[in-house]
Design a protein around this motif. Structure first.
Motif, PDB file in Angstrom:
ATOM      1  N   LYS A  71     128.721  37.334 -21.216  1.00  0.00           N
ATOM      2  CA  LYS A  71     129.586  36.400 -21.936  1.00  0.00           C
ATOM      3  C   LYS A  71     131.031  36.864 -21.946  1.00  0.00           C
ATOM      4  CE  LYS A  71     130.667  36.691 -25.960  1.00  0.00           C
ATOM      5  NZ  LYS A  71     131.865  37.236 -26.647  1.00  0.00           N
ATOM      6  N   THR A  72     131.264  38.156 -22.253  1.00  0.00           N
ATOM      7  CA  THR A  72     132.631  38.656 -22.350  1.00  0.00           C
ATOM      8  C   THR A  72     133.337  38.601 -20.994  1.00  0.00           C
ATOM      9  OG1 THR A  72     132.014  40.096 -24.188  1.00  0.00           O
ATOM     10  CG2 THR A  72     134.069  40.593 -23.057  1.00  0.00           C
ATOM     11  N   LYS A  73     132.621  38.929 -19.944  1.00  0.00           N
ATOM     12  CA  LYS A  73     133.200  38.846 -18.606  1.00  0.00           C
ATOM     13  C   LYS A  73     133.577  37.400 -18.277  1.00  0.00           C
ATOM     14  CE  LYS A  73     132.268  39.631 -13.709  1.00  0.00           C
ATOM     15  NZ  LYS A  73     131.293  40.136 -12.697  1.00  0.00           N
ATOM     16  N   THR A  74     132.659  36.471 -18.561  1.00  0.00           N
ATOM     17  CA  THR A  74     132.938  35.059 -18.309  1.00  0.00           C
ATOM     18  C   THR A  74     134.153  34.599 -19.107  1.00  0.00           C
ATOM     19  OG1 THR A  74     130.575  34.661 -17.941  1.00  0.00           O
ATOM     20  CG2 THR A  74     131.954  32.738 -18.373  1.00  0.00           C
ATOM     21  N   HIS A 102     118.875  35.534 -19.731  1.00  0.00           N
ATOM     22  CA  HIS A 102     118.069  35.903 -20.890  1.00  0.00           C
ATOM     23  C   HIS A 102     118.490  35.187 -22.152  1.00  0.00           C
ATOM     24  CE1 HIS A 102     116.276  39.062 -18.500  1.00  0.00           C
ATOM     25  NE2 HIS A 102     117.485  39.511 -18.188  1.00  0.00           N
ATOM     26  N   ALA A 103     119.494  34.329 -22.082  1.00  0.00           N
ATOM     27  CA  ALA A 103     120.032  33.730 -23.299  1.00  0.00           C
ATOM     28  C   ALA A 103     118.991  32.914 -24.036  1.00  0.00           C
ATOM     29  CB  ALA A 103     121.245  32.864 -22.961  1.00  0.00           C
ATOM     30  N   ARG A 104     118.116  32.215 -23.321  1.00  0.00           N
ATOM     31  CA  ARG A 104     117.142  31.366 -23.983  1.00  0.00           C
ATOM     32  C   ARG A 104     116.107  32.188 -24.749  1.00  0.00           C
ATOM     33  NH1 ARG A 104     117.511  26.135 -22.224  1.00  0.00           N
ATOM     34  NH2 ARG A 104     118.711  25.788 -20.311  1.00  0.00           N
ATOM     35  N   GLU A 105     115.903  33.412 -24.356  1.00  0.00           N
ATOM     36  CA  GLU A 105     114.869  34.235 -24.967  1.00  0.00           C
ATOM     37  C   GLU A 105     115.394  35.074 -26.122  1.00  0.00           C
ATOM     38  OE1 GLU A 105     113.422  36.558 -21.788  1.00  0.00           O
ATOM     39  OE2 GLU A 105     112.962  34.848 -20.509  1.00  0.00           O
ATOM     40  N   CYS A 106     116.695  35.100 -26.337  1.00  0.00           N
ATOM     41  CA  CYS A 106     117.304  35.978 -27.332  1.00  0.00           C
ATOM     42  C   CYS A 106     117.815  35.186 -28.518  1.00  0.00           C
ATOM     43  CB  CYS A 106     118.480  36.745 -26.716  1.00  0.00           C
ATOM     44  SG  CYS A 106     118.019  37.792 -25.337  1.00  0.00           S
ATOM     45  N   ARG A 107     117.893  35.838 -29.647  1.00  0.00           N
ATOM     46  CA  ARG A 107     118.624  35.266 -30.761  1.00  0.00           C
ATOM     47  C   ARG A 107     120.088  35.173 -30.373  1.00  0.00           C
ATOM     48  NH1 ARG A 107     117.843  38.730 -35.887  1.00  0.00           N
ATOM     49  NH2 ARG A 107     119.227  37.102 -36.662  1.00  0.00           N
ATOM     50  N   VAL A 108     120.748  34.117 -30.804  1.00  0.00           N
ATOM     51  CA  VAL A 108     122.165  33.965 -30.479  1.00  0.00           C
ATOM     52  C   VAL A 108     122.964  34.885 -31.379  1.00  0.00           C
ATOM     53  CG1 VAL A 108     124.121  32.390 -30.383  1.00  0.00           C
ATOM     54  CG2 VAL A 108     121.847  31.607 -29.703  1.00  0.00           C
ATOM     55  N   VAL A 109     123.473  35.953 -30.828  1.00  0.00           N
ATOM     56  CA  VAL A 109     124.246  36.905 -31.613  1.00  0.00           C
ATOM     57  C   VAL A 109     125.693  36.970 -31.151  1.00  0.00           C
ATOM     58  CG1 VAL A 109     122.251  38.307 -32.158  1.00  0.00           C
ATOM     59  CG2 VAL A 109     123.590  38.847 -30.121  1.00  0.00           C
ATOM     60  N   GLU A 110     126.005  36.264 -30.092  1.00  0.00           N
ATOM     61  CA  GLU A 110     127.385  36.209 -29.626  1.00  0.00           C
ATOM     62  C   GLU A 110     127.754  34.753 -29.384  1.00  0.00           C
ATOM     63  OE1 GLU A 110     127.404  40.432 -27.217  1.00  0.00           O
ATOM     64  OE2 GLU A 110     127.824  38.591 -26.167  1.00  0.00           O
ATOM     65  N   LEU A 111     128.945  34.392 -29.786  1.00  0.00           N
ATOM     66  CA  LEU A 111     129.396  33.017 -29.616  1.00  0.00           C
ATOM     67  C   LEU A 111     130.879  33.025 -29.339  1.00  0.00           C
ATOM     68  CD1 LEU A 111     129.181  29.921 -29.889  1.00  0.00           C
ATOM     69  CD2 LEU A 111     129.473  30.215 -32.334  1.00  0.00           C
ATOM     70  N   ALA A 112     131.286  32.323 -28.317  1.00  0.00           N
ATOM     71  CA  ALA A 112     132.713  32.154 -28.058  1.00  0.00           C
ATOM     72  C   ALA A 112     132.997  30.676 -27.968  1.00  0.00           C
ATOM     73  CB  ALA A 112     133.119  32.845 -26.752  1.00  0.00           C
TER      74      ALA A 112
END
Length: 283
Positions: free
Chosen positions: A40-43, A266-276
């Motif tokens: 996410k941060t790279k994007t 892996h985003a679908r399998e993880c809790r959303v802990v980062e949001l931009a």
């Protein structure tokens, strides 16, 4: 101006991931949801470099609001590697820094924020004294007023509309304590850490011209919530509310078109802990 070859080469690395590429090429408002380690941060940083190089004409720029200085330093480092130096056209900093330097200091008088002519940030000792004085006036008793500091701060940050019944009726004693505490600070020409975003949000909500002024300088606003969940829900709920209020105030000045993208497999399998959130004014 950045060296286009640097960020364009970095952008090519995103092409293999359809979600990252979609986020990079998105137009209008863009929401990026991602799990840890998904890129996410790279994007985000590559997209910011492209926006500054291709979309935003000088002298205008963009503002990236994050939640602590460590996150800000990381974003600055990554942007620098892409040929973008923060400061001239890119503001990168915490919600408190953005509120103070971009809204409160330059517009305190014009937006009638009720601050003294020469104000500064209260020291810990000054803040403690203000709370003790306010406590004696509102509550009294022999308890240690500093024990209410955390509760008072949560109340200040969680109910932003001071004119609402919610503010007055949820905890009348705490509302009175907050108001007395802030009055004590103003009496000595001080604001505290929480005042910075609270004053900014209040001014943005009350003055549409201020929203337009901020957007004239920063037509793109980025809210980076990376790592905010690590401090615990109670620690961040107020800051999240304040940052989103800033975002919504500015977003309301332009027409909106929103889009959600997940970056990383892996985003679908993880809790959303980062949001931009990348919000841009659509003309």
């Amino acid at each position: 101006m950045s060296d286009a070859s640097i960020y364009l080469k970095a952008a090519e690395d995103l092409r293999a991931n359809p979600a990252q590429w979609a986020a990079y090429e998105s137009k209008g408002h863009c929401v990026v949801l991602a799990g840890p380690g998904s890129g996410k941060t790279k994007t985000l940083t590559v997209k910011l470099a492209r926006l500054l190089a291709e979309d935003i004409q000088e002298p205008r720029g963009l503002a990236c609001i994050t939640y602590n200085n460590e996150c800000a330093r990381e974003l600055e480092t990554r942007l620098s590697a892409l040929g973008i130096e923060a400061g001239r056209r890119a503001f990168i900093g915490t919600v408190h820094s953005f509120s103070l330097t971009q809204i409160v200091l330059p517009y305190a008088k014009a937006a009638d924020m009720g601050l003294p002519d020469e104000f500064c940030v209260a020291t810990r000792a000054e803040r403690r004294q203000a709370l003790e004085t306010a406590y004696r006036k509102v509550i009294g008793g022999r308890d240690n007023p500093q024990q209410l500091d955390f509760t008072m701060g949560t109340y200040r940050r969680s109910i932003l509309n001071r004119s609402s019944a919610e503010w007055r009726e949820t905890d009348p004693e705490m509302a009175a304590l907050v108001e007395a505490f802030e009055a004590e600070l103003r009496a000595i020409a001080r604001i505290d850490f929480d005042d910075m975003p609270l004053l900014a949000v209040r001014a943005l909500r009350e003055h549409e011209w201020l929203q337009r002024a901020i957007l004239a300088k920063y037509p793109v606003l980025v809210v980076d919530e990376a790592k905010v969940c690590r401090g615990g829900k109670n620690c961040v709920v107020g800051l999240k509310a304040i940052a989103w209020s800033l975002f919504c105030c500015l977003k309301s000045s332009g027409r909106s078109s929103e889009r959600g993208d997940e970056t990383g497999g892996h985003a679908r399998e993880c809790r959303v802990v980062e949001l931009a959130v990348i919000a841009r004014r659509v003309r």
